[in-house]
Write a protein that holds these residues in place. Structure first.
Motif, PDB file in Angstrom:
ATOM      1  N   ALA A 279      79.589 -38.558  74.158  1.00  0.00           N
ATOM      2  CA  ALA A 279      80.893 -37.884  74.198  1.00  0.00           C
ATOM      3  C   ALA A 279      80.907 -36.679  73.262  1.00  0.00           C
ATOM      4  O   ALA A 279      81.472 -35.629  73.594  1.00  0.00           O
ATOM      5  N   ALA A 280      80.271 -36.807  72.098  1.00  0.00           N
ATOM      6  CA  ALA A 280      80.213 -35.682  71.158  1.00  0.00           C
ATOM      7  C   ALA A 280      79.339 -34.557  71.708  1.00  0.00           C
ATOM      8  O   ALA A 280      79.688 -33.373  71.598  1.00  0.00           O
ATOM      9  N   LEU A 281      78.217 -34.899  72.300  1.00  0.00           N
ATOM     10  CA  LEU A 281      77.337 -33.880  72.867  1.00  0.00           C
ATOM     11  C   LEU A 281      78.009 -33.113  73.997  1.00  0.00           C
ATOM     12  O   LEU A 281      77.808 -31.901  74.148  1.00  0.00           O
ATOM     13  N   LEU A 282      78.810 -33.802  74.798  1.00  0.00           N
ATOM     14  CA  LEU A 282      79.455 -33.151  75.939  1.00  0.00           C
ATOM     15  C   LEU A 282      80.541 -32.168  75.518  1.00  0.00           C
ATOM     16  O   LEU A 282      81.025 -31.384  76.343  1.00  0.00           O
ATOM     17  N   GLU A 283      80.920 -32.200  74.236  1.00  0.00           N
ATOM     18  CA  GLU A 283      81.857 -31.192  73.746  1.00  0.00           C
ATOM     19  C   GLU A 283      81.167 -29.853  73.510  1.00  0.00           C
ATOM     20  O   GLU A 283      81.831 -28.826  73.392  1.00  0.00           O
ATOM     21  N   HIS A 284      79.838 -29.864  73.455  1.00  0.00           N
ATOM     22  CA  HIS A 284      79.091 -28.616  73.261  1.00  0.00           C
ATOM     23  C   HIS A 284      79.208 -27.782  74.537  1.00  0.00           C
ATOM     24  O   HIS A 284      78.946 -28.264  75.632  1.00  0.00           O
ATOM     25  N   PRO A 285      79.596 -26.523  74.427  1.00  0.00           N
ATOM     26  CA  PRO A 285      79.846 -25.712  75.628  1.00  0.00           C
ATOM     27  C   PRO A 285      78.627 -25.499  76.514  1.00  0.00           C
ATOM     28  O   PRO A 285      78.773 -25.218  77.708  1.00  0.00           O
ATOM     29  N   ALA A 286      77.418 -25.650  75.968  1.00  0.00           N
ATOM     30  CA  ALA A 286      76.217 -25.409  76.767  1.00  0.00           C
ATOM     31  C   ALA A 286      75.630 -26.693  77.352  1.00  0.00           C
ATOM     32  O   ALA A 286      74.654 -26.638  78.092  1.00  0.00           O
ATOM     33  N   VAL A 287      76.203 -27.842  77.034  1.00  0.00           N
ATOM     34  CA  VAL A 287      75.704 -29.127  77.533  1.00  0.00           C
ATOM     35  C   VAL A 287      76.557 -29.558  78.712  1.00  0.00           C
ATOM     36  O   VAL A 287      77.748 -29.847  78.562  1.00  0.00           O
ATOM     37  N   SER A 288      75.971 -29.589  79.895  1.00  0.00           N
ATOM     38  CA  SER A 288      76.727 -29.978  81.091  1.00  0.00           C
ATOM     39  C   SER A 288      76.607 -31.455  81.405  1.00  0.00           C
ATOM     40  O   SER A 288      77.432 -32.007  82.126  1.00  0.00           O
ATOM     41  N   ASP A 289      75.573 -32.106  80.868  1.00  0.00           N
ATOM     42  CA  ASP A 289      75.385 -33.540  81.090  1.00  0.00           C
ATOM     43  C   ASP A 289      74.415 -34.038  80.027  1.00  0.00           C
ATOM     44  O   ASP A 289      73.645 -33.259  79.459  1.00  0.00           O
ATOM     45  N   CYS A 290      74.455 -35.336  79.742  1.00  0.00           N
ATOM     46  CA  CYS A 290      73.545 -35.860  78.727  1.00  0.00           C
ATOM     47  C   CYS A 290      73.399 -37.365  78.873  1.00  0.00           C
ATOM     48  O   CYS A 290      74.219 -38.032  79.506  1.00  0.00           O
ATOM     49  N   ALA A 291      72.330 -37.883  78.273  1.00  0.00           N
ATOM     50  CA  ALA A 291      72.083 -39.318  78.227  1.00  0.00           C
ATOM     51  C   ALA A 291      71.429 -39.634  76.889  1.00  0.00           C
ATOM     52  O   ALA A 291      70.482 -38.960  76.475  1.00  0.00           O
ATOM     53  N   VAL A 292      71.944 -40.657  76.206  1.00  0.00           N
ATOM     54  CA  VAL A 292      71.434 -41.053  74.896  1.00  0.00           C
ATOM     55  C   VAL A 292      71.007 -42.516  74.965  1.00  0.00           C
ATOM     56  O   VAL A 292      71.722 -43.354  75.516  1.00  0.00           O
ATOM     57  N   PHE A 293      69.840 -42.823  74.385  1.00  0.00           N
ATOM     58  CA  PHE A 293      69.344 -44.196  74.397  1.00  0.00           C
ATOM     59  C   PHE A 293      68.418 -44.395  73.205  1.00  0.00           C
ATOM     60  O   PHE A 293      68.051 -43.441  72.504  1.00  0.00           O
ATOM     61  N   GLY A 294      68.042 -45.640  72.967  1.00  0.00           N
ATOM     62  CA  GLY A 294      67.181 -45.963  71.846  1.00  0.00           C
ATOM     63  C   GLY A 294      65.743 -46.185  72.258  1.00  0.00           C
ATOM     64  O   GLY A 294      65.470 -46.633  73.379  1.00  0.00           O
ATOM     65  N   VAL A 295      64.825 -45.854  71.352  1.00  0.00           N
ATOM     66  CA  VAL A 295      63.396 -46.141  71.549  1.00  0.00           C
ATOM     67  C   VAL A 295      62.870 -46.771  70.260  1.00  0.00           C
ATOM     68  O   VAL A 295      63.431 -46.571  69.178  1.00  0.00           O
ATOM     69  N   PRO A 296      61.801 -47.558  70.354  1.00  0.00           N
ATOM     70  CA  PRO A 296      61.265 -48.227  69.160  1.00  0.00           C
ATOM     71  C   PRO A 296      60.823 -47.239  68.086  1.00  0.00           C
ATOM     72  O   PRO A 296      60.313 -46.152  68.378  1.00  0.00           O
ATOM     73  N   ASP A 297      61.007 -47.648  66.821  1.00  0.00           N
ATOM     74  CA  ASP A 297      60.600 -46.827  65.694  1.00  0.00           C
ATOM     75  C   ASP A 297      60.097 -47.743  64.580  1.00  0.00           C
ATOM     76  O   ASP A 297      60.745 -48.758  64.270  1.00  0.00           O
ATOM     77  N   SER A 298      58.944 -47.409  63.983  1.00  0.00           N
ATOM     78  CA  SER A 298      58.325 -48.295  62.998  1.00  0.00           C
ATOM     79  C   SER A 298      59.151 -48.424  61.725  1.00  0.00           C
ATOM     80  O   SER A 298      59.121 -49.453  61.052  1.00  0.00           O
ATOM     81  N   GLU A 299      59.919 -47.388  61.376  1.00  0.00           N
ATOM     82  CA  GLU A 299      60.697 -47.422  60.130  1.00  0.00           C
ATOM     83  C   GLU A 299      62.101 -47.988  60.331  1.00  0.00           C
ATOM     84  O   GLU A 299      62.547 -48.856  59.579  1.00  0.00           O
ATOM     85  N   TYR A 300      62.800 -47.521  61.361  1.00  0.00           N
ATOM     86  CA  TYR A 300      64.201 -47.890  61.549  1.00  0.00           C
ATOM     87  C   TYR A 300      64.420 -48.973  62.605  1.00  0.00           C
ATOM     88  O   TYR A 300      65.555 -49.413  62.815  1.00  0.00           O
ATOM     89  N   GLY A 301      63.358 -49.387  63.258  1.00  0.00           N
ATOM     90  CA  GLY A 301      63.516 -50.359  64.339  1.00  0.00           C
ATOM     91  C   GLY A 301      63.759 -49.666  65.661  1.00  0.00           C
ATOM     92  O   GLY A 301      63.026 -49.870  66.631  1.00  0.00           O
ATOM     93  N   GLU A 302      64.785 -48.819  65.694  1.00  0.00           N
ATOM     94  CA  GLU A 302      65.086 -47.983  66.852  1.00  0.00           C
ATOM     95  C   GLU A 302      65.648 -46.659  66.364  1.00  0.00           C
ATOM     96  O   GLU A 302      66.303 -46.598  65.313  1.00  0.00           O
ATOM     97  N   VAL A 303      65.396 -45.606  67.106  1.00  0.00           N
ATOM     98  CA  VAL A 303      66.035 -44.314  66.865  1.00  0.00           C
ATOM     99  C   VAL A 303      66.551 -43.776  68.189  1.00  0.00           C
ATOM    100  O   VAL A 303      66.140 -44.232  69.264  1.00  0.00           O
TER     101      VAL A 303
END
Length: 493
Positions: A402-426
């Protein structure tokens, strides 16, 4: 025109459609279809969808709509799993299946001249079926397989009162009345589109069916047929809003009174833009294949509570279950459980254990998380399966999107997690944009809107994002692409 169904430049009147459906029921019965049996439907948007659904109900059978965009192997899985007595499909779609059609399954082709019997000839060879069913028939719908094989939601046989209550709910959701003219914009293998078709026809209204969605053609049909009602998914709003201003102003949309949107989250700025253009006619609903639609919110209510998907209609109930497994009070986030009491129940075909796992205290969860305000309005956070645990903190990708879609140049977006050795997921964010985006500028933009730990670690820019016809982004495909290293070729930061 009242009671007609219009598909492209073809029109069929109510009496003809009912007669054809009755003859189709006789043909199905002669082919061995009886109460509780399944009939698979591999059909584009056409009269046959309505006729087949009316016919199976006369026999207390089950219609199994199949997404014809699926790969032949996926369609073949459904045909084996559902064990239908009959497959009715458009000839060109059937031609692509080949050996994926189970041996011995009888096939009827719409618009074909090949080996299979022709649908119209088959109907014409039978007299109308005299029975009207006992209300036991319904649907068995395979939901998209985001985590493996599609699962089948099968309605259980309904009592007369349960069927009547289901009809009352649909009437409230779609504001059905005899004089309505409804526009179907999406594929009829999806229940969201099928519901407005069936409910409007049952109420004696007229239905205009788009064979495929085109934004300007949608406006043209609204003006030409004086459309009053409709159902769209939010991704179609985006396509409509991208039309040039001179095209938008070319058509008279003043007959619109009630347009339902559902199927995927709608960005607040997109909905506001549509309300400014079409006026206060957009009604949002929320539910699932399992529960049916449970909540609804009017334009006035939404403007007072932006982001809400409404309150339960009629006998609907929504509650939030916290991490401790108990029902929570207003304002607390947890798993959304809901139901329309008094409507037909369901099971997962061949998997009663899965059915038991989604129920608690008589209510059903669809995997969404959210919270209720003091007045009982539901706000969704995200899918539990999409929630990301990064550094021990829960992050809801929908909030970041929702925050990304407020950017005037972003017409669509998708956010998800992937494994990370330090944080578990990023977090990874895929952005659809026609402009060159500078990572530091996107990050700075987000810092003014969300907490720092919610800012995606990786950004990928592409020309478009893969979506289902219902508007849902295929995040699994994006995640697989990123983990395989393919994303770096399209501009990973």
């Amino acid at each position: 025109m009242s009671g007609d169904v219009i598909v492209g430049d073809r029109i069929r009147g109510r009496a003809e459609l009912l007669d054809r459906a009755a003859r189709l029921a006789s043909a199905m019965a002669a082919a061995g279809v009886g109460a509780g049996d399944a009939v698979a439907l591999l059909l584009r948007n056409d009269f046959a969808v309505l006729e087949a659904n009316l016919a199976v109900r006369r026999l207390d059978a089950y219609g199994v709509p199949i997404n014809w965009h699926w790969h032949p192997t996926e369609i073949g899985y459904v045909l084996r799993d559902a064990t239908p007595r009959l497959l009715i499909g458009h000839a060109d779609l059937l031609d692509g299946l080949g050996a994926h059609i189970p041996e011995g399954l009888r096939v009827i082709a719409v618009g074909g001249s090949g080996e299979q019997p022709d649908y119209d000839d088959w109907i014409a060879a039978h007299e109308p079926h005299e029975g009207h069913g006992n209300g036991l028939g319904s649907s068995m719908v395979y939901t998209s397989g985001t985590t493996g094989k599609p699962k089948a939601v099968r309605r259980l046989p309904a009592t007369g009162e349960e069927s009547a209550q289901r009809a009352r709910v649909l009437a409230v959701i779609h504001d059905t009345a005899p004089g309505n003219v409804a526009l179907v914009t999406g594929p009829l293998y999806h229940l969201f589109s099928q519901a407005i078709l069936m409910a409007t026809f049952a109420a004696g209204g007229t239905v205009v069916v788009m064979e495929r969605f085109d934004p300007e053609d949608c406006l043209r049909l609204i003006e030409q047929h004086h459309v009053t009602h409709g159902a769209l998914v939010p991704t179609l709003f985006v396509r409509l809003l991208r039309l040039p201003e001179e095209v938008k102003g070319r058509y008279d949309l003043s007959t619109l009174r009630h347009v339902v949107h559902s199927g995927a989250p709608c960005a607040p700025e997109v909905k506001r833009a549509m309300l400014n253009w079409w006026g206060p006619v957009l009604y949002e609903t929320y539910g699932s294949t399992e529960t049916g639609v449970v909540t609804k919110i009017s334009p006035r209510e939404w403007l007072a509570r932006p982001g809400s998907v409404g309150r339960p209609v009629l006998t609907g109930e929504v509650r939030i279950r916290g991490e401790d497994g108990q029902w929570t009070e207003a304002g607390r986030t947890g798993d959304v459980y809901l139901r329309i009491h008094g409507t037909p129940d369901f099971t997962f075909h061949g998997d009663p254990e899965k059915r038991a796992a989604v129920e608690y205290d008589g209510l059903i969860t669809c995997g969404d998380m959210g919270w209720l305000d003091e007045e009982g309005y539901l706000f969704l956070c995200d899918r539990r399966a999409d929630m990301v645990l990064s550094g021990g903190v829960n992050i809801y990708p929908a909030e970041v999107e929702a925050a990304l879609l407020e950017h005037p140049a972003v017409s669509d977006c998708a956010v998800f997690g992937v494994p990370d050795s330090e944080y578990g997921e990023v977090l990874v964010a895929y952005l659809q944009s026609d402009e060159a985006l500078i990572p530091d500028e996107v990050t700075a933009f987000l810092r003014g809107r969300i907490a720092g730990y919610k800012i995606p670690r990786h950004l990928v820019v592409g020309a478009s994002l893969p979506r289902e016809e219902t508007g849902k982004i295929l995040k699994r495909r994006l995640r697989e692409s990123f983990l395989a290293g393919e994303a770096r070729e399209t501009g990973a930061y």
